[in-house]
Design a protein around this motif. Structure first.
Motif, mmCIF file in Angstrom:
data_model
loop_
_atom_site.group_PDB
_atom_site.id
_atom_site.type_symbol
_atom_site.label_atom_id
_atom_site.label_comp_id
_atom_site.label_asym_id
_atom_site.label_seq_id
_atom_site.Cartn_x
_atom_site.Cartn_y
_atom_site.Cartn_z
ATOM 1 N N TRP A 34 -7.339 0.046 -0.030
ATOM 2 C CA TRP A 34 -6.532 1.217 -0.410
ATOM 3 C C TRP A 34 -5.563 0.854 -1.530
ATOM 4 O O TRP A 34 -5.343 1.635 -2.448
ATOM 5 N N THR A 35 -4.980 -0.323 -1.435
ATOM 6 C CA THR A 35 -4.021 -0.732 -2.468
ATOM 7 C C THR A 35 -4.695 -0.754 -3.837
ATOM 8 O O THR A 35 -4.166 -0.217 -4.816
ATOM 9 N N MET A 51 -6.329 -2.184 4.161
ATOM 10 C CA MET A 51 -5.076 -2.051 3.390
ATOM 11 C C MET A 51 -5.263 -2.528 1.949
ATOM 12 O O MET A 51 -4.806 -1.872 1.006
ATOM 13 N N PRO A 85 -4.619 3.680 5.523
ATOM 14 C CA PRO A 85 -3.743 2.515 5.322
ATOM 15 C C PRO A 85 -2.780 2.233 6.471
ATOM 16 O O PRO A 85 -2.681 1.088 6.914
ATOM 17 N N VAL A 123 0.834 -1.199 0.000
ATOM 18 C CA VAL A 123 0.000 0.000 0.000
ATOM 19 C C VAL A 123 0.873 1.255 0.000
ATOM 20 O O VAL A 123 0.531 2.263 -0.624
ATOM 21 N N SER A 124 2.030 1.194 0.640
ATOM 22 C CA SER A 124 2.878 2.388 0.628
ATOM 23 C C SER A 124 3.445 2.625 -0.773
ATOM 24 O O SER A 124 3.570 3.774 -1.213
#
Ligand SMILES: Nc1ncnc2c1ncn2[C@@H]1O[C@H](COP(=O)(O)OP(=O)(O)O)[C@@H](O)[C@H]1O
Ligand SMILES: [Mg+2]
Lengths: 244, 315
Positions: free
Chosen positions: A229-230, A226, A201, A147-148
């Motif tokens: 969001w991804t 998570m 996230p 996700v980051s």
């Protein structure tokens, strides 16, 4: 994935002292400093008997990830576009997407290394328990890395220049650190705040890591946040990303 | 056999047409030049050939393939040096060459190539530390390292000093002699004249002429230029009546005539008849420069000639 490109990108990241410091050195050092405070090594009733240093292990695990995904990678990718490096690559038989995936992979590896370092410092220096649900922990960790990177890709997609990417990255950086619990670990947050942060996230990541840390399978809600969001961020990045 | 075929290529940006019906064919083994002023649409044209830009209309074929639809196959036969762009600042010359060699199935040996381009002692240097000329030579090396059948060079020698420029020209001739087809974009006349087998002159998005360098010069209005400083004033009307004359210009007491062989003979006869001596008499054939000016400006008038210091460009 092209191995020559991957090797080159790994070398280039190794030549960026700034990125290396903030991803690999800063998080474990932060943990070491916090753990050096005697009061942070006392069990707290409000934290179900955990010590503050225990709660900061997942936080520092996420810090390296956020630096890698939100600051280092978008600046790199945006520069590759701004300076025509992706364009030059388009004239070769290797697609410029190879450069994108290599950037993501080297940052993912750096983020995971950073997480392992934070876990090791916690374990060796302050006797923090290793995750008691290692598979759940690993799953949460992988989702957090992904996700980051997705968030970083969106930043790069909407930034025309490295400067803009840096500015957006910084604007996003501090709220993300807050969610991860840098100022107040999620266990210590008031319930409402923890719930709100849990929809974002890194708040969800922090809570999932905490659960796996104490031996529970991370909540599907957190993992779902998570994953959601991804997907959303990846779709946005794919839609907005320009090759030149 | 034509290895590049461009037919009626069109491209516009924001309603402004920058390439307006360009057609040409490049034969295997030749150096084909695209010459034109800045903003003429040269880069846009060759980037359509490279598959980097998608034409609005027209047809582009590289060895019979569409550079956009058949991108991967075209990339295997075509090497490109782009007019703009950088590499990663901390990538060394050696790493860049190795990396780009690894992109191709049968790459050239990059060591002699680097040596040939004067980069042999800079292999360990990072891209960010190279001089402008060294960067340019590295880009040329990267275009050639894949052993392409066709190489497209856009503003090849921009930023190079005269010596490096000549070395590079020699390299390009060697590349051609080894059987590679070269598509060369330039706005340097000397470069075009020295290297190109044929030249397409592009002006405002259209092909103004397509010929060999000699052919282009022959076409130009004043193929021979005569300049001198007369010892006494000459009658302007008499000068204007010279045969085959295309223009007359007066500047700082010097007279510049553009015309043909007949003009030369006639002016000498005229001077002798009037007992006038021609100081610093220079007779020179027009260069590609002159042809270029003819082709890219709509009408070359006397005033235009006065502005251009022909003595400098033709001596
Ligand atoms: N991507 C673009 N967007 C808008 N205008 C462009 C773009 N690329 C080129 N142009 C314009 O098209 C014209 C031709 O450009 P170019 O092909 O680069 O010319 P040349 O290479 O002959 O100097 C110029 O006026 C330039 O400003
Ligand atoms: Mg150009």
């Amino acid at each position: 994935m092209n191995t020559a490109v991957l090797r080159t990108e790994a070398r280039l990241l190794a030549r960026e002292p700034g990125s290396l410091f903030w991803i690999l050195v800063f998080p474990p050092v932060l943990l070491a400093i916090l753990g050096a405070v005697p009061a942070f090594r006392e069990p707290q009733d409000g934290l179900d008997g955990l010590r503050i240093v225990d709660t900061y292990v997942p936080v520092t695990v996420l810090v390296g990830m956020i630096v890698a995904g939100v600051q280092s990678m978008p600046a790199g990718l945006t520069g590759y576009r701004e300076h025509g490096i992706l364009r030059r690559m388009s004239t070769t038989p290797v697609r410029p997407s190879a450069l994108l995936s290599a950037q993501m992979l080297v940052h993912a590896v750096a983020a995971v290394l950073s997480a392992l370092l934070a876990l090791a410092v916690g374990r060796l220096a302050y006797d923090v328990r290793l995750p008691e649900q290692p598979y759940g922990y690993l799953l949460a960790l992988v989702l957090a890395v992904v996700v980051s990177l997705a968030l970083g890709s969106v930043i790069s997609a909407v930034s025309r220049t490295v400067k803009i990417a840096g500015a957006i990255g910084t604007a996003v950086f501090f709220p993300m650190l807050f969610c991860a619990g840098v100022w107040l670990p999620v266990q210590a947050m008031p319930d409402v705040m923890a719930d709100v942060v849990g929809l974002l996230p890194f708040g969800a990541a922090a809570q999932a890591l905490n659960e796996a840390m104490v031996g529970d399978w991370p909540g599907w809600a957190h993992l779902g946040v998570m994953a959601g969001w991804t997907v959303a961020l990846s779709v946005a990045a794919a839609r907005w990303f320009r090759w030149e | 056999m034509s290895v590049i075929e461009v037919t009626d290529l069109r491209k516009s940006y924001g309603g402004r047409t920058v390439v307006d019906g360009v057609s040409f064919a490049v034969e295997e083994g030749e150096i084909f030049g695209i010459l034109g002023p800045n903003g003429a649409g040269k880069t846009t044209t060759v980037e359509c050939v490279e598959g980097l830009r998608v034409p609005d209309a027209g047809r582009v074929r590289v060895t019979g393939l569409d550079p956009v639809a058949d991108h991967d196959r075209v990339a295997h036969v075509l090497g490109a040096q782009l007019q703009e762009g950088r590499l990663q600042e901390k990538l060394t010359v050696r790493e860049a060459l190795q990396l780009y060699a690894a992109f191709h199935p049968n790459p050239a040996d990059w060591r002699p190539l680097a040596e040939r381009l004067g980069l042999g002692d800079r292999l360990g240097a990072r891209f960010g530390k190279l001089s402008g000329g060294q960067k340019q030579r590295l880009f040329i090396a990267l275009a050639l390292v894949g052993n392409p059948r066709i190489v497209v060079l856009d503003e090849l020698t921009t930023g190079l000093d005269p010596r490096a420029r000549r070395d590079t020209w020699q390299l390009i001739e060697e590349v051609r002699d080894s059987g590679v087809t070269v598509l060369l974009v330039t706005h340097f006349m000397e470069e075009a004249q020295r290297l190109c087998d044929r030249i397409a002159v592009i002006d405002k998005g259209r092909i103004a002429a397509l010929d060999t360098p000699a052919g282009l010069i022959r076409r130009s209005a004043g193929a021979t230029v005569i300049t001198f400083t007369p010892s006494a004033p000459l009658d302007e009307e008499e000068l204007s009546a010279l045969p085959a004359l295309s223009s007359v210009a007066y500047k700082d007491g010097r007279i510049t005539l553009a015309g043909g062989d007949e003009t030369v003979n006639a002016v000498i006869t005229l001077l002798a008849r009037r007992h006038i001596t021609a100081h610093q008499l220079r007779v020179s054939d027009a260069t590609l420069d002159d042809a270029f000016l003819d082709l890219t400006t709509t009408d070359l008038t006397t005033t235009d000639l006065t502005k251009t210091d022909l003595t400098e460009t033709t001596s």
